[in-house]
Design an enzyme around this catalytic site. Structure first.
Site, PDB file in Angstrom:
ATOM      1  N   CYS A  79       0.875  -1.157   0.177  1.00  0.00           N
ATOM      2  CA  CYS A  79      -0.034   0.095  -0.031  1.00  0.00           C
ATOM      3  C   CYS A  79       0.852   1.178   0.078  1.00  0.00           C
ATOM      4  CB  CYS A  79      -0.897   0.040   1.232  1.00  0.00           C
ATOM      5  SG  CYS A  79      -2.173   1.202   0.969  1.00  0.00           S
ATOM      6  N   HIS A 182      -3.984  -4.544  -0.361  1.00  0.00           N
ATOM      7  CA  HIS A 182      -3.674  -5.250   0.906  1.00  0.00           C
ATOM      8  C   HIS A 182      -3.717  -6.485   0.915  1.00  0.00           C
ATOM      9  CE1 HIS A 182      -3.286  -1.542   3.630  1.00  0.00           C
ATOM     10  NE2 HIS A 182      -4.135  -0.981   2.739  1.00  0.00           N
ATOM     11  N   GLU A 184      -2.839  -8.667   2.844  1.00  0.00           N
ATOM     12  CA  GLU A 184      -3.382  -9.116   4.214  1.00  0.00           C
ATOM     13  C   GLU A 184      -4.964  -9.151   4.573  1.00  0.00           C
ATOM     14  OE1 GLU A 184      -2.637  -4.600   5.245  1.00  0.00           O
ATOM     15  OE2 GLU A 184      -1.956  -6.431   3.766  1.00  0.00           O
TER      16      GLU A 184
END
Length: 201
Positions: A79, A182, A184
């Site tokens: 990011c 992202h 994650e």
């Protein structure tokens, strides 16, 4: 050992948690020697470009990042961590980026779409891109951003998405990997991307 650089970025713990779920050994650190000893290094990030560069300077991490890159340690920017690798950002004209890669960060234009861009978008992946091995065509990943990368070197762009404009969503060059989205927060697809990074020799 994968070390996540700690400069008060907001998504440190979620990146750590995702890697641990994959069985990886992870540390969070701003200690120069620990970062330089790592097998792989991740620069996460959410927030403003200028503030992030100030924090990297405050914690004496800029030279450490350059050394990590120079010693060919696999490095992943996530990011804002992708944006910081480039030369400049419209978000903060008076701060230079790390300048490790060539290109600029531009504001997503107001073309009837909501900014910031928050949500799931599909990726058009360059054939052979390391981070995206084992994924189906046009996988969906999760974005939260108001600014996007326009890389100067088209050949380093590993994935593109469309949101009112063509966004360089991921780049790969030598030992440097980065993504605007992202992983994650991107479910199964994101975990595969992190797994692919962890498997780099």
């Amino acid at each position: 050992m994968i070390t996540i650089i700690d400069y008060d970025a907001g998504n440190l713990r979620s990146v750590e948690k995702a890697l641990i779920s994959l069985g990886e050994e992870v540390t969070i650190s701003r200690d120069k020697e620990e970062i330089l000893r790592a097998d792989k290094v991740i620069l996460p990030g959410v927030g403003a470009f200028g503030d992030a560069m100030d924090k990297l300077l405050h914690y004496h991490l800029i030279d450490t990042i350059y050394q990590v890159i120079e010693q060919k340690t696999p490095f992943l920017g996530i990011c804002l961590g992708q944006q910081l690798l480039f030369e400049r950002s419209e978000e903060c004209e008076d701060r230079k980026g790390l300048g490790i890669l060539k290109g600029e960060i531009l504001r997503i234009p107001d073309r009837g779409l909501k900014v910031p861009h928050m949500g799931w978008n599909s990726l058009q992946i360059r054939k052979g891109a390391v981070l995206f091995q084992g994924l189906e065509d046009f996988p969906y990943v999760y974005f939260v951003h108001s600014y996007y990368l326009k890389a100067a070197e088209e050949e380093i762009v590993a994935a593109v998405t469309e949101y009112g404009v063509s966004i360089h969503a991921s780049v790969e060059k030598d030992n440097i990997f980065a993504c605007q989205f992202h992983p994650e927060k991107s479910g199964r697809v994101g975990l595969q991307i992190l797994k692919n990074f962890a498997a780099i020799k």
